[in-house]
Design a protein around this motif. Structure first.
Motif, mmCIF file in Angstrom:
data_model
loop_
_atom_site.group_PDB
_atom_site.id
_atom_site.type_symbol
_atom_site.label_atom_id
_atom_site.label_comp_id
_atom_site.label_asym_id
_atom_site.label_seq_id
_atom_site.Cartn_x
_atom_site.Cartn_y
_atom_site.Cartn_z
ATOM 1 N N GLY A 34 0.778 -1.233 0.000
ATOM 2 C CA GLY A 34 0.000 0.000 0.000
ATOM 3 C C GLY A 34 0.808 1.281 0.000
ATOM 4 N N GLU A 35 0.141 2.374 -0.359
ATOM 5 C CA GLU A 35 0.756 3.703 -0.404
ATOM 6 C C GLU A 35 -0.348 4.749 -0.474
ATOM 7 O OE1 GLU A 35 3.010 4.111 -4.000
ATOM 8 O OE2 GLU A 35 1.276 3.783 -5.307
ATOM 9 N N ARG A 36 0.037 5.991 -0.300
ATOM 10 C CA ARG A 36 -0.840 7.121 -0.595
ATOM 11 C C ARG A 36 0.013 8.198 -1.257
ATOM 12 N NH1 ARG A 36 -4.229 8.444 3.305
ATOM 13 N NH2 ARG A 36 -3.703 6.878 4.869
ATOM 14 N N HIS A 37 -0.589 9.006 -2.108
ATOM 15 C CA HIS A 37 0.147 10.072 -2.800
ATOM 16 C C HIS A 37 -0.830 11.171 -3.208
ATOM 17 C CE1 HIS A 37 -1.499 7.781 -6.116
ATOM 18 N NE2 HIS A 37 -0.683 6.768 -5.880
ATOM 19 N N ASP A 38 -0.306 12.312 -3.588
ATOM 20 C CA ASP A 38 -1.153 13.486 -3.825
ATOM 21 C C ASP A 38 -1.575 13.624 -5.288
ATOM 22 O OD1 ASP A 38 1.291 14.159 -4.892
ATOM 23 O OD2 ASP A 38 1.417 16.128 -3.926
ATOM 24 N N PHE A 39 -1.790 12.542 -5.979
ATOM 25 C CA PHE A 39 -2.247 12.581 -7.372
ATOM 26 C C PHE A 39 -3.187 11.399 -7.620
ATOM 27 C CE2 PHE A 39 2.168 11.108 -6.964
ATOM 28 C CZ PHE A 39 2.045 9.764 -7.305
ATOM 29 N N TRP A 40 -3.863 11.424 -8.756
ATOM 30 C CA TRP A 40 -4.828 10.392 -9.109
ATOM 31 C C TRP A 40 -4.146 9.110 -9.578
ATOM 32 C CZ3 TRP A 40 -10.061 10.243 -8.557
ATOM 33 C CH2 TRP A 40 -10.696 11.444 -8.218
ATOM 34 N N GLU A 41 -4.806 7.990 -9.305
ATOM 35 C CA GLU A 41 -4.324 6.698 -9.801
ATOM 36 C C GLU A 41 -5.502 5.881 -10.304
ATOM 37 O OE1 GLU A 41 -2.344 2.608 -8.005
ATOM 38 O OE2 GLU A 41 -1.489 4.551 -7.412
ATOM 39 N N ILE A 42 -5.307 5.252 -11.478
ATOM 40 C CA ILE A 42 -6.294 4.285 -11.957
ATOM 41 C C ILE A 42 -5.624 2.920 -12.038
ATOM 42 C CG2 ILE A 42 -7.710 5.937 -13.222
ATOM 43 C CD1 ILE A 42 -6.367 5.083 -15.782
ATOM 44 N N VAL A 43 -6.369 1.896 -11.621
ATOM 45 C CA VAL A 43 -5.889 0.514 -11.681
ATOM 46 C C VAL A 43 -6.924 -0.283 -12.458
ATOM 47 C CG1 VAL A 43 -5.251 -1.546 -10.376
ATOM 48 C CG2 VAL A 43 -4.717 0.724 -9.448
ATOM 49 N N TYR A 44 -6.485 -0.881 -13.560
ATOM 50 C CA TYR A 44 -7.380 -1.660 -14.420
ATOM 51 C C TYR A 44 -6.938 -3.113 -14.434
ATOM 52 C CZ TYR A 44 -9.510 -3.524 -18.678
ATOM 53 O OH TYR A 44 -10.191 -4.305 -19.570
ATOM 54 N N VAL A 45 -7.887 -4.025 -14.242
ATOM 55 C CA VAL A 45 -7.580 -5.462 -14.243
ATOM 56 C C VAL A 45 -7.743 -5.992 -15.667
ATOM 57 C CG1 VAL A 45 -8.099 -7.704 -13.244
ATOM 58 C CG2 VAL A 45 -8.400 -5.635 -11.870
ATOM 59 N N ASP A 46 -6.627 -6.277 -16.311
ATOM 60 C CA ASP A 46 -6.649 -6.785 -17.677
ATOM 61 C C ASP A 46 -6.910 -8.292 -17.708
ATOM 62 O OD1 ASP A 46 -6.451 -6.486 -20.451
ATOM 63 O OD2 ASP A 46 -4.329 -6.988 -20.470
ATOM 64 N N LYS A 47 -6.371 -8.985 -16.704
ATOM 65 C CA LYS A 47 -6.602 -10.426 -16.559
ATOM 66 C C LYS A 47 -6.573 -10.778 -15.075
ATOM 67 C CE LYS A 47 -4.780 -12.110 -20.989
ATOM 68 N NZ LYS A 47 -4.542 -10.815 -21.614
ATOM 69 N N GLY A 48 -7.296 -11.842 -14.718
ATOM 70 C CA GLY A 48 -7.277 -12.303 -13.337
ATOM 71 C C GLY A 48 -8.227 -11.538 -12.437
ATOM 72 N N GLU A 49 -7.880 -11.491 -11.151
ATOM 73 C CA GLU A 49 -8.751 -10.878 -10.145
ATOM 74 C C GLU A 49 -7.897 -10.394 -8.982
ATOM 75 O OE1 GLU A 49 -12.941 -12.502 -9.444
ATOM 76 O OE2 GLU A 49 -11.874 -13.188 -7.654
ATOM 77 N N VAL A 50 -8.220 -9.220 -8.445
ATOM 78 C CA VAL A 50 -7.488 -8.685 -7.297
ATOM 79 C C VAL A 50 -8.481 -8.179 -6.252
ATOM 80 C CG1 VAL A 50 -5.439 -8.010 -8.610
ATOM 81 C CG2 VAL A 50 -7.297 -6.368 -8.313
ATOM 82 N N GLU A 51 -8.051 -8.181 -4.997
ATOM 83 C CA GLU A 51 -8.815 -7.551 -3.922
ATOM 84 C C GLU A 51 -8.105 -6.259 -3.554
ATOM 85 O OE1 GLU A 51 -10.713 -8.334 0.508
ATOM 86 O OE2 GLU A 51 -10.212 -10.018 -0.815
ATOM 87 N N VAL A 52 -8.846 -5.165 -3.569
ATOM 88 C CA VAL A 52 -8.281 -3.830 -3.358
ATOM 89 C C VAL A 52 -8.821 -3.245 -2.062
ATOM 90 C CG1 VAL A 52 -8.132 -1.474 -4.256
ATOM 91 C CG2 VAL A 52 -8.034 -3.416 -5.829
ATOM 92 N N LEU A 53 -7.928 -2.638 -1.282
ATOM 93 C CA LEU A 53 -8.313 -1.852 -0.115
ATOM 94 C C LEU A 53 -8.120 -0.381 -0.466
ATOM 95 C CD1 LEU A 53 -9.044 -1.554 2.911
ATOM 96 C CD2 LEU A 53 -6.590 -1.668 3.394
ATOM 97 N N ALA A 54 -9.194 0.412 -0.366
ATOM 98 C CA ALA A 54 -9.134 1.849 -0.626
ATOM 99 C C ALA A 54 -9.635 2.554 0.622
ATOM 100 C CB ALA A 54 -9.979 2.208 -1.843
ATOM 101 N N ASP A 55 -8.684 3.110 1.413
ATOM 102 C CA ASP A 55 -9.000 3.593 2.759
ATOM 103 C C ASP A 55 -9.657 2.446 3.529
ATOM 104 O OD1 ASP A 55 -7.803 6.046 2.590
ATOM 105 O OD2 ASP A 55 -9.585 7.089 1.897
ATOM 106 N N SER A 56 -10.928 2.559 3.904
ATOM 107 C CA SER A 56 -11.552 1.477 4.688
ATOM 108 C C SER A 56 -12.459 0.585 3.832
ATOM 109 C CB SER A 56 -12.377 2.081 5.833
ATOM 110 O OG SER A 56 -13.398 2.920 5.314
ATOM 111 N N ARG A 57 -12.496 0.808 2.524
ATOM 112 C CA ARG A 57 -13.389 0.049 1.648
ATOM 113 C C ARG A 57 -12.621 -1.072 0.936
ATOM 114 N NH1 ARG A 57 -13.369 5.011 0.523
ATOM 115 N NH2 ARG A 57 -12.515 4.658 -1.562
ATOM 116 N N ARG A 58 -13.291 -2.219 0.807
ATOM 117 C CA ARG A 58 -12.693 -3.344 0.085
ATOM 118 C C ARG A 58 -13.499 -3.621 -1.185
ATOM 119 N NH1 ARG A 58 -8.701 -6.120 2.430
ATOM 120 N NH2 ARG A 58 -8.287 -5.700 4.635
ATOM 121 N N HIS A 59 -12.777 -3.942 -2.249
ATOM 122 C CA HIS A 59 -13.421 -4.237 -3.524
ATOM 123 C C HIS A 59 -12.763 -5.472 -4.138
ATOM 124 C CE1 HIS A 59 -15.186 -0.151 -3.545
ATOM 125 N NE2 HIS A 59 -13.987 0.248 -3.136
ATOM 126 N N ILE A 60 -13.573 -6.335 -4.732
ATOM 127 C CA ILE A 60 -13.062 -7.431 -5.545
ATOM 128 C C ILE A 60 -13.175 -6.982 -6.995
ATOM 129 C CG2 ILE A 60 -13.246 -9.853 -6.185
ATOM 130 C CD1 ILE A 60 -12.529 -9.419 -3.269
#
Length: 293
Positions: A34-60
């Motif tokens: 994990g990290e935090r920074h002062d700019f925008w980031e987009i993460v796109y899943v091209d293949k497979g599956e990931v679990e993401v934590l964004a602050d206190s929210r979780r997404h599959i």
């Protein structure tokens, strides 16, 4: 001389600068702490599956899904269900008011949007040496195609604007189209790709594909080439290499087993085909994957 009045064009989204751009091929056990920074980031899943934590929210996030991380948001992720994911990650500066729409947003991309993202990566490889590294200006290509960096900006802005338009009421109105033939061609291409994926353990002939889908060989070849830019043979070879990468990153099969699973007559022929396609042997690729874990 006449005094011509100018109209300054409004900019809904204006990308100011690019910080990073990556195309990652991770192993099945990859964890990003994990990290935090002062700019925008987009993460796109091209293949497979990931679990993401964004602050206190979780997404599959499954294949075809993009998540937006707003500035100063803590985020981390890991490979989900022992799948070896491929991810596109782009970070950028944008102070446009319209970016508020993307805060805490997870979106499934359509074909046109996925193509735009693919164009961003393609132009990135024209502008910067691949694999991409930070800072990008340190890997600017001496032989970059003219306008490559500007096209990255334009494609990214276009992608964001298209996603913004989804939220407008008129986007829900039915669109009447006379392009039924084009839709039929797209559906046929999807069916061909599904057939190839289901038969990745063999080497089906054009006659076999034609007979299975009840489509004439000439029509198969012409439509597939038009829709994908590849011949069926070229696409099938690329598909096998991509599946080989996923199996290698999964670390559950030997090179001999992978060769057999993908219909290669021998591990030697598999290694030769893999190196021709990627520039490295399967064993060398496996070592680079382990080095990133």
């Amino acid at each position: 001389m006449a005094d011509y009045k100018r109209t300054n064009l409004n900019q809904t989204i204006a990308i100011e600068s690019l910080i990073t751009m990556y195309y990652f091929e991770f192993g099945k056990n990859y964890v990003f702490s994990g990290e935090r920074h002062d700019f925008w980031e987009i993460v796109y899943v091209d293949k497979g599956e990931v679990e993401v934590l964004a602050d206190s929210r979780r997404h599959i996030l499954g294949q075809g899904t993009i998540i937006f991380h707003k500035p100063n948001e803590f985020h981390s992720f890991y490979a989900h269900k022992d799948t070896a994911p491929n991810l596109i990650v782009v970070t950028f500066d944008c102070r446009s008011e319209a970016m508020k729409y993307f805060e805490d947003r997870v979106i499934s991309l359509g074909d046109t949007e996925r193509n735009l993202l693919a164009q961003i990566v393609k132009e990135g490889a024209e502008a910067f040496y691949f694999p991409f590294r930070y800072p990008l200006f340190s890997i600017r290509r001496d032989d970059a195609l003219i306008g490559s960096e500007q096209l990255i900006k334009l494609y990214l802005e276009t992608l964001l604007i298209r996603l913004l338009r989804r939220n407008r009421p008129e986007s829900a109105k039915p669109v009447l189209s006379s392009a039924s033939r084009e839709k039929d061609n797209q559906n046929l291409t999807v069916r061909i790709i599904q057939f190839l994926e289901e038969h990745a353990d063999g080497n089906p002939t054009l006659e076999e594909i034609s007979a299975s889908l009840h489509i004439a060989k000439t029509r198969l070849k012409d439509i597939f080439k038009k829709e994908t830019g590849y011949s069926i043979k070229e696409y099938f070879a690329k598909l096998k290499i991509e599946k080989a990468k996923q199996l290698i990153r999964g670390e559950s099969s030997s090179m001999t087993e992978i060769a057999r699973q993908l219909g290669f007559s021998s591990v030697h022929y598999f290694s030769k085909a893999y190196k021709k396609a990627t520039g490295m042997s399967p064993t060398e690729y496996s070592r680079t994957v382990r080095a990133r874990m």
